[in-house]
Design a protein around this motif. Structure first.
Motif, PDB file in Angstrom:
ATOM      1  N   ALA A 187       0.933  -1.223   0.015  1.00 19.59           N
ATOM      2  CA  ALA A 187       0.005   0.025   0.065  1.00 19.59           C
ATOM      3  C   ALA A 187       0.949   1.262   0.143  1.00 19.59           C
ATOM      4  O   ALA A 187       1.912   1.266   0.666  1.00 19.59           O
ATOM      5  N   ARG A 188       0.464   2.169  -0.861  1.00 21.57           N
ATOM      6  CA  ARG A 188       1.391   3.574  -0.816  1.00 21.57           C
ATOM      7  C   ARG A 188       0.628   4.647  -0.261  1.00 21.57           C
ATOM      8  O   ARG A 188       0.994   5.855  -0.557  1.00 21.57           O
ATOM      9  N   GLN A 189      -0.469   4.425   0.586  1.00 20.47           N
ATOM     10  CA  GLN A 189      -1.273   5.516   0.972  1.00 20.47           C
ATOM     11  C   GLN A 189      -1.754   4.945   2.222  1.00 20.47           C
ATOM     12  O   GLN A 189      -2.347   3.885   2.443  1.00 20.47           O
ATOM     13  N   VAL A 190      -1.465   5.801   3.542  1.00 19.76           N
ATOM     14  CA  VAL A 190      -2.284   5.422   4.801  1.00 19.76           C
ATOM     15  C   VAL A 190      -3.004   6.533   5.122  1.00 19.76           C
ATOM     16  O   VAL A 190      -2.543   7.674   5.063  1.00 19.76           O
ATOM     17  N   GLU A 191      -4.181   6.203   5.691  1.00 22.24           N
ATOM     18  CA  GLU A 191      -5.221   7.059   6.099  1.00 22.24           C
ATOM     19  C   GLU A 191      -4.943   7.121   7.711  1.00 22.24           C
ATOM     20  O   GLU A 191      -5.087   5.941   8.248  1.00 22.24           O
ATOM     21  N   CYS A 192      -5.237   8.188   8.234  1.00 23.45           N
ATOM     22  CA  CYS A 192      -4.745   8.270   9.637  1.00 23.45           C
ATOM     23  C   CYS A 192      -5.361   9.571  10.201  1.00 23.45           C
ATOM     24  O   CYS A 192      -5.866  10.459   9.236  1.00 23.45           O
ATOM     25  N   THR A 193      -5.561   9.736  11.399  1.00 29.66           N
ATOM     26  CA  THR A 193      -5.763  11.191  12.218  1.00 29.66           C
ATOM     27  C   THR A 193      -4.927  11.340  13.142  1.00 29.66           C
ATOM     28  O   THR A 193      -4.139  10.475  13.762  1.00 29.66           O
ATOM     29  N   VAL A 194      -5.020  12.748  13.401  1.00 30.36           N
ATOM     30  CA  VAL A 194      -4.002  13.133  14.490  1.00 30.36           C
ATOM     31  C   VAL A 194      -4.269  12.663  16.003  1.00 30.36           C
ATOM     32  O   VAL A 194      -5.615  12.811  15.863  1.00 30.36           O
ATOM     33  N   ASN A 195      -3.608  12.089  16.602  1.00 27.78           N
ATOM     34  CA  ASN A 195      -3.977  11.908  17.968  1.00 27.78           C
ATOM     35  C   ASN A 195      -4.720  10.530  18.036  1.00 27.78           C
ATOM     36  O   ASN A 195      -5.311  10.206  18.940  1.00 27.78           O
ATOM     37  N   GLY A 196      -5.154  10.184  16.719  1.00 24.24           N
ATOM     38  CA  GLY A 196      -5.817   8.816  16.262  1.00 24.24           C
ATOM     39  C   GLY A 196      -7.215   8.989  16.860  1.00 24.24           C
ATOM     40  O   GLY A 196      -8.062   7.981  16.924  1.00 24.24           O
ATOM     41  N   ILE A 197      -7.721  10.358  16.799  1.00 23.90           N
ATOM     42  CA  ILE A 197      -9.130  10.475  16.925  1.00 23.90           C
ATOM     43  C   ILE A 197     -10.038   9.902  15.840  1.00 23.90           C
ATOM     44  O   ILE A 197      -9.587   9.754  14.947  1.00 23.90           O
ATOM     45  N   GLY A 198     -11.286   9.509  16.051  1.00 24.69           N
ATOM     46  CA  GLY A 198     -12.142   8.816  15.314  1.00 24.69           C
ATOM     47  C   GLY A 198     -13.118   7.887  15.817  1.00 24.69           C
ATOM     48  O   GLY A 198     -13.212   7.984  17.060  1.00 24.69           O
TER      49      GLY A 198
END
Ligand code: KIV
Ligand code: ZN
Length: 518
Positions: A221-232
């Motif tokens: 995979a060449r894209q990672v989807e993520c959030t700051v501080n892992g919020i979600g």
């Protein structure tokens, strides 16, 4: 080394976490911070979901020019056209289309067949491609989708024009070996796989989101989807800071590098924390309060002899300031602006002036001003740009007996000051009850947290609260050495946001007719 794209979804999936709702101006502030952090793609929102979301995506698309700006859309005409409209002014727009593909979602949520699912996905991707060149497709609940069907979906959407295909672990169910197998199988079996960027999007229900994201990258995979501080949603998304630092610190293992400026990680995390009031747990990797604290004597001894005995990364690598420099009442504007720079915030002249005014007020109450005080000033005062529909003129409280009593005088925009006195079970309850008597709103207080920003008896107290006003939850926050005053201001902050949201909604609805209707 090859690049992995960092797709930040703090403003979309992250904002879906309970209590993380942000106003448009807060989203804009975060979007500029994410730009400075160096993310490749920023998912700015889900435009069809509300006029507020539409407006936020539109404003971000207008102002933030370097990264790709993505807008989410279900696989349907109205979603896609609304996303396209919100992105009209973006330099690098991306429409992110999704539909669920797992048997449980097809049978119980969408009630459609596999063929219909593919048909909807293809139609939506084709429609999106009429507006933008960059189209991402997500197969929601991919990790619970049988691989032969998933491969059919991917092949069809790539043929229809999708340039990125994301395979989310929507419910945080997968183990790293399964992510590895899924990515590997799609690459091997999908005829046109070489022409697309494969992406992973992992949720943290089993605490595996970062490990799963890294497994995806290792598998190709060449894209990672993520959030700051892992919020979600629920337990959150893969934390951006963990993925990025795992790739950097273990560059001997990683085959890829990211474009993130790691020194911006801590300031960005702090900004999000102050905006949402959601503090990462103290032992949270990279950005938690204790992430670089060494308590045990044996560790401290080792650290003094050689830092790397117990530290795998230098805190300054992620932007944790070197020392908590103390400022006092004689410090000037320059010292203040310099310290903010060290803390990762380049202030405008106007912000320096505003911060300095608040700094002087605080310095009259506290001997030493620590970094945390400066951050409180910045995030609760100098950067708050919500128009003051309600302003406090007077607060007087008596407490200590069976009941507390508060007298509050408020100024409402365009009106004369009005005063109310109320009793309550404690000074904060009495104060908020007095406000309730003065404002023409039904307010349900859902949560209120008080936190000391600094140690000591003269600590600044930070109050964050969630208030439900006309069916919407608003986050209110304020800081003061007097926690009752901070609670009052936080309450008014939520009320001011509600007033501002109504103004914006009226404007957006006027401009767009009843386009959304959802
Ligand atoms: O978790 C998920 O599946 C999502 C998609 C909409 C990408 O957030
Ligand atoms: Zn998600």
């Amino acid at each position: 080394m090859e690049r992995v794209l960092i797709f930040d979804t703090t403003l979309r999936d992250g904002e879906q976490s309970p209590g993380a709702t942000m106003t448009t101006s807060e989203k804009l502030r975060m979007a500029h911070a994410l730009d400075a952090l160096g993310v490749d793609v920023m998912e700015a929102g889900f435009p069809v979901s509300s006029p507020d979301d539409f407006l936020a995506v539109q404003k971000i698309a207008r102002e933030v020019k370097r990264p790709v700006i993505a807008a989410l859309a279900r696989a349907g005409e109205k979603d896609v056209t609304t996303a396209a409209r919100a992105l009209e002014e973006a330099d690098n727009p991306r429409i992110h289309v999704f539909i669920a593909t797992s048997p449980i979602h097809l049978a119980d949520k969408l009630r459609i067949s596999e063929d219909e699912c593919i048909q909807r996905a293809v139609q939506a991707v084709e429609l999106a491609r009429r507006y933008v060149e960059d189209v991402e497709f997500s197969a929601e609940d991919a990790t619970r989708t049988p691989l032969p069907f998933l491969a059919r979906v991917v092949e069809a959407v790539v043929e229809a024009g999708a340039t990125t295909v994301n395979l989310p672990d929507t419910v945080g169910y997968a183990h790293p070996s399964e992510i590895d197998h899924m990515i590997g199988t799609i690459q091997e079996t999908v005829a046109n796989a070489a022409s697309l960027v494969l992406s992973v999007h992992c949720h943290n229900d089993l605490g595996l989101a970062t490990a799963n994201s890294l497994a995806g990258v290792r598998a190709g995979a060449r894209q990672v989807e993520c959030t700051v501080n892992g919020i979600g949603e629920r337990a959150g998304n893969a934390a951006l800071e963990e993925v990025v630092m795992a790739l950097k610190v273990r560059s001997d293992l990683a085959e890829v590098t990211s474009g993130v400026d790691t020194r911006r990680i801590y300031p960005t995390s702090q900004l999000l924390t102050r905006i949402t009031g959601l503090h990462p747990q103290p032992n949270k990797a990279i950005v938690g309060k204790n992430a670089f604290a060494h308590e045990a004597g044996i560790h401290q001894d080792g650290m003094l002899k050689e830092r790397t005995t117990y530290e795998i990364m230098d805190p300054q690598m992620v932007g944790v300031p070197a020392s908590r420099l103390v400022l006092g009442k004689h410090s000037g504007r320059h010292a203040l602006a310099d310290r903010y720079r060290v803390l990762g915030h380049e202030l405008s002249q106007k912000q320096v002036e505003q911060a300095y005014r608040l700094f002087k007020l605080l310095a009259d109450q506290k001997k030493e001003i620590l970094d945390e005080d400066l951050l409180a000033i910045l995030h609760y005062g100098a950067m708050d740009d919500i128009p003051a529909h309600y302003k406090v003129e007077v607060l007087e409280v008596t407490c200590g007996g069976e009941w507390s009593t508060a007298t509050v005088t408020l100024m409402e925009e365009g009106d004369l000051p009005r005063t109310a006195t109320a009793r309550g079970d404690g000074p904060i309850a009495a104060t908020l009850a007095a406000v309730d008597e003065l404002v023409d709103e039904r307010i349900r207080l859902e949560e209120l947290t008080i936190r000391a920003a600094t140690p000591g008896k003269d600590a600044v107290g930070e109050v964050t609260l969630q208030a439900r006003i006309r069916g919407i939850t608003f986050t209110g926050r304020a800081a003061s050495t007097d926690v009752v005053d901070a609670a009052l201001r936080a309450y008014l902050n939520a009320l001011n946001k509600a007033a501002q949201a109504r103004v914006l909604e009226a404007r957006a609805l006027q401009a767009a007719g009843d386009l959304w209707g959802v």
